[in-house]
Design a protein around this motif. Structure first.
Motif, PDB file in Angstrom:
ATOM      1  N   UNK A 182      45.577  28.519  34.706  1.00  0.00           N
ATOM      2  CA  UNK A 182      46.425  28.830  35.536  1.00  0.00           C
ATOM      3  C   UNK A 182      46.617  29.609  36.471  1.00  0.00           C
ATOM      4  N   UNK A 183      45.193  30.488  35.691  1.00  0.00           N
ATOM      5  CA  UNK A 183      45.414  31.281  37.316  1.00  0.00           C
ATOM      6  C   UNK A 183      43.912  31.724  37.499  1.00  0.00           C
ATOM      7  N   UNK A 184      42.871  31.241  38.241  1.00  0.00           N
ATOM      8  CA  UNK A 184      41.572  31.516  39.031  1.00  0.00           C
ATOM      9  C   UNK A 184      42.032  32.631  40.270  1.00  0.00           C
ATOM     10  N   UNK A 185      41.247  34.038  39.843  1.00  0.00           N
ATOM     11  CA  UNK A 185      41.553  34.660  40.682  1.00  0.00           C
ATOM     12  C   UNK A 185      39.962  34.752  40.790  1.00  0.00           C
ATOM     13  N   UNK A 186      39.140  34.884  41.699  1.00  0.00           N
ATOM     14  CA  UNK A 186      38.210  34.018  42.188  1.00  0.00           C
ATOM     15  C   UNK A 186      37.324  35.709  43.197  1.00  0.00           C
ATOM     16  N   UNK A 187      35.899  35.721  43.490  1.00  0.00           N
ATOM     17  CA  UNK A 187      35.477  37.047  43.827  1.00  0.00           C
ATOM     18  C   UNK A 187      35.195  35.763  45.887  1.00  0.00           C
ATOM     19  N   UNK A 188      35.539  36.316  46.698  1.00  0.00           N
ATOM     20  CA  UNK A 188      34.892  36.107  48.261  1.00  0.00           C
ATOM     21  C   UNK A 188      33.650  35.628  47.929  1.00  0.00           C
ATOM     22  N   UNK A 189      32.732  35.803  46.854  1.00  0.00           N
ATOM     23  CA  UNK A 189      30.852  35.030  46.814  1.00  0.00           C
ATOM     24  C   UNK A 189      31.290  33.490  45.815  1.00  0.00           C
ATOM     25  N   UNK A 190      32.673  33.317  45.812  1.00  0.00           N
ATOM     26  CA  UNK A 190      32.873  31.865  44.831  1.00  0.00           C
ATOM     27  C   UNK A 190      33.005  31.014  45.809  1.00  0.00           C
ATOM     28  N   UNK A 209      45.253  21.426  40.651  1.00  0.00           N
ATOM     29  CA  UNK A 209      46.608  21.366  40.108  1.00  0.00           C
ATOM     30  C   UNK A 209      47.037  23.245  39.854  1.00  0.00           C
ATOM     31  N   UNK A 210      46.058  23.951  40.166  1.00  0.00           N
ATOM     32  CA  UNK A 210      46.084  25.237  39.757  1.00  0.00           C
ATOM     33  C   UNK A 210      47.229  25.899  40.274  1.00  0.00           C
ATOM     34  N   UNK A 211      48.079  26.816  39.464  1.00  0.00           N
ATOM     35  CA  UNK A 211      49.087  27.245  40.100  1.00  0.00           C
ATOM     36  C   UNK A 211      49.215  27.841  41.127  1.00  0.00           C
ATOM     37  N   UNK A 212      48.200  29.257  40.714  1.00  0.00           N
ATOM     38  CA  UNK A 212      48.360  30.684  40.720  1.00  0.00           C
ATOM     39  C   UNK A 212      46.888  30.692  41.553  1.00  0.00           C
ATOM     40  N   UNK A 223      43.599  37.424  49.713  1.00  0.00           N
ATOM     41  CA  UNK A 223      44.192  36.646  49.620  1.00  0.00           C
ATOM     42  C   UNK A 223      45.216  35.996  48.142  1.00  0.00           C
ATOM     43  N   UNK A 224      46.255  34.632  48.341  1.00  0.00           N
ATOM     44  CA  UNK A 224      46.828  34.031  47.434  1.00  0.00           C
ATOM     45  C   UNK A 224      47.416  33.229  48.047  1.00  0.00           C
ATOM     46  N   UNK A 225      47.306  32.154  46.938  1.00  0.00           N
ATOM     47  CA  UNK A 225      47.887  30.675  47.315  1.00  0.00           C
ATOM     48  C   UNK A 225      49.016  30.935  46.102  1.00  0.00           C
ATOM     49  N   UNK A 226      50.069  30.491  45.884  1.00  0.00           N
ATOM     50  CA  UNK A 226      51.545  30.621  44.513  1.00  0.00           C
ATOM     51  C   UNK A 226      52.115  29.553  44.722  1.00  0.00           C
ATOM     52  N   UNK A 227      53.038  29.158  43.739  1.00  0.00           N
ATOM     53  CA  UNK A 227      53.934  28.263  44.223  1.00  0.00           C
ATOM     54  C   UNK A 227      53.915  27.847  45.468  1.00  0.00           C
ATOM     55  N   UNK A 228      53.190  27.650  46.436  1.00  0.00           N
ATOM     56  CA  UNK A 228      53.293  26.492  47.962  1.00  0.00           C
ATOM     57  C   UNK A 228      53.234  27.876  48.868  1.00  0.00           C
ATOM     58  N   UNK A 229      52.656  28.592  48.599  1.00  0.00           N
ATOM     59  CA  UNK A 229      52.953  29.856  49.050  1.00  0.00           C
ATOM     60  C   UNK A 229      51.614  30.378  49.589  1.00  0.00           C
ATOM     61  N   UNK A 230      50.896  31.197  50.618  1.00  0.00           N
ATOM     62  CA  UNK A 230      49.925  31.959  50.856  1.00  0.00           C
ATOM     63  C   UNK A 230      50.963  33.365  51.809  1.00  0.00           C
ATOM     64  N   UNK A 255      44.954  40.276  33.555  1.00  0.00           N
ATOM     65  CA  UNK A 255      45.663  39.805  32.594  1.00  0.00           C
ATOM     66  C   UNK A 255      46.244  40.420  30.798  1.00  0.00           C
ATOM     67  N   UNK A 256      46.453  41.923  31.449  1.00  0.00           N
ATOM     68  CA  UNK A 256      47.774  42.556  31.379  1.00  0.00           C
ATOM     69  C   UNK A 256      48.136  42.308  31.300  1.00  0.00           C
ATOM     70  N   UNK A 257      48.895  42.872  33.397  1.00  0.00           N
ATOM     71  CA  UNK A 257      49.733  42.515  33.508  1.00  0.00           C
ATOM     72  C   UNK A 257      50.677  41.477  33.998  1.00  0.00           C
ATOM     73  N   UNK A 258      49.802  40.142  34.184  1.00  0.00           N
ATOM     74  CA  UNK A 258      50.045  39.240  34.311  1.00  0.00           C
ATOM     75  C   UNK A 258      50.883  38.485  33.269  1.00  0.00           C
ATOM     76  N   UNK A 259      50.785  39.473  32.185  1.00  0.00           N
ATOM     77  CA  UNK A 259      51.724  38.902  30.601  1.00  0.00           C
ATOM     78  C   UNK A 259      53.172  39.402  30.842  1.00  0.00           C
ATOM     79  N   UNK A 260      53.453  39.910  32.078  1.00  0.00           N
ATOM     80  CA  UNK A 260      54.351  41.143  32.159  1.00  0.00           C
ATOM     81  C   UNK A 260      55.021  40.925  33.812  1.00  0.00           C
ATOM     82  N   UNK A 261      54.453  40.356  34.296  1.00  0.00           N
ATOM     83  CA  UNK A 261      54.524  40.296  36.129  1.00  0.00           C
ATOM     84  C   UNK A 261      54.991  39.639  36.533  1.00  0.00           C
ATOM     85  N   UNK A 262      55.193  39.263  37.946  1.00  0.00           N
ATOM     86  CA  UNK A 262      54.520  38.610  38.758  1.00  0.00           C
ATOM     87  C   UNK A 262      53.254  37.899  38.476  1.00  0.00           C
TER      88      UNK A 262
END
Length: 289
Positions: A182-190, A209-212, A223-230, A255-262
């Motif tokens: 659901x959430x791919x949070x990567x470094x610049x070395x990925x 089809x990873x949404x975020x 940098x991010x891509x989420x709901x078709x927005x960069x 992981x803490x904040x995504x359970x209660x925020x955008x």
């Protein structure tokens, strides 16, 4: 700490013992140096993420290989201190756990690391404890226990449990985890196969089809891509004392904040926590300030 609802997180991957030294610089060939400070802690991306998630008021469990070598008592003691539970995939092995030696340059906070990853301690999916996902609200996978991670990710998808990957670097087998992420949070070395630019990484991950998706750049904007927005998310500008584990801490806070925020708010809040951690030596002292 803020007063949020407590959640349960499962952190799948590497468990190490980190020996951390503060010095003027790393040693040159055949040089001996004296450290000005020293600390010891459990380490690994999933492990440090679990400690952060627990520190922020949640219940954490690490799923990895630990075993029963005497050194593991140091790891267990540290994780007990931070109220992190351990689900050991190979509790009877007697080989020592991976140990990392890390030197932090005092003037810059830069790190030099010699480490063993989980290459010699790979567990099979048959080692996964029964009911490991019971009451779990979020899962983080760091890619260091790939066979287990593939199965856990598929199980999580079937139970609608969100899956986060800590993409510090590409590891073979990640392509089998990504369809369930659901959430791919990567470094610049990925850099997945045949990817050489950030744009190619975004396209590759979007193909699953990873949404975020987010890519961090240290002290530079995320940098991010989420709901078709960069877009980008700014990160705090600080004078770093020690950058060791900042990415792991970022993921645990995310992981803490995504359970209660955008998504973007969770990235920003996680960056604040990671920046705070860079103001103290080692991976734990920032929690004690």
């Amino acid at each position: 700490m803020p007063n949020f609802t407590s959640h349960r997180g499962l952190f799948v991957g590497l468990v190490t013992l980190d020996l951390i030294y503060l010095a003027d610089s790393p040693p040159r060939n055949n040089q001996k140096i004296a450290a000005t400070d020293y600390t010891l802690a459990a380490g690994g991306p999933a492990t440090n993420g679990a400690v952060t998630f627990s520190y922020l008021g949640n219940q954490s469990q690490v799923l990895g290989v630990l075993g029963c070598h005497p050194i593991t008592q140091l790891i267990r003691g540290d994780l007990t201190n931070y109220q992190v539970a351990i689900a050991d995939l190979e509790p009877s092995i007697i080989t020592p756990p991976p140990v990392s030696s890390i030197i932090i340059t005092q003037s810059t906070g830069d790190r030099a690391v010699v480490s063993m990853n989980a290459a010699k301690t790979q567990a099979s999916s048959g080692s996964i404890p029964a009911n490991i996902l019971q009451d779990i609200d979020i899962i983080l996978i760091d890619g260091h226990q790939m066979a287990v991670s593939i199965t856990i990710a598929e199980m999580a998808k079937a139970q609608n449990i969100p899956v986060v990957i800590d993409g510090g670097s590409w590891k073979p087998g990640f392509e089998q985890v990504l369809p369930f992420v659901d959430y791919a949070v990567c470094s610049a070395n990925f850099f997945p196969p045949n990817c050489n630019t950030e744009a190619e990484v975004f396209r590759y991950l979007s193909g699953f089809s990873i949404p975020h998706i987010a890519i961090t750049h240290g002290e530079q904007p995320i940098s991010y891509f989420s709901t078709h927005t960069m877009g980008t998310v700014d990160v705090p500008q600080i004078q770093s004392v020690d950058t060791l584990g900042a990415g792991d801490i970022f993921h645990g806070a995310f992981c803490h904040h995504i359970l209660q925020e955008s998504f973007t708010d969770a990235l920003a809040r996680a960056a604040e926590v990671a920046a705070d951690s860079c103001g103290s030596f080692g991976t734990r002292r920032w929690m004690e300030v």
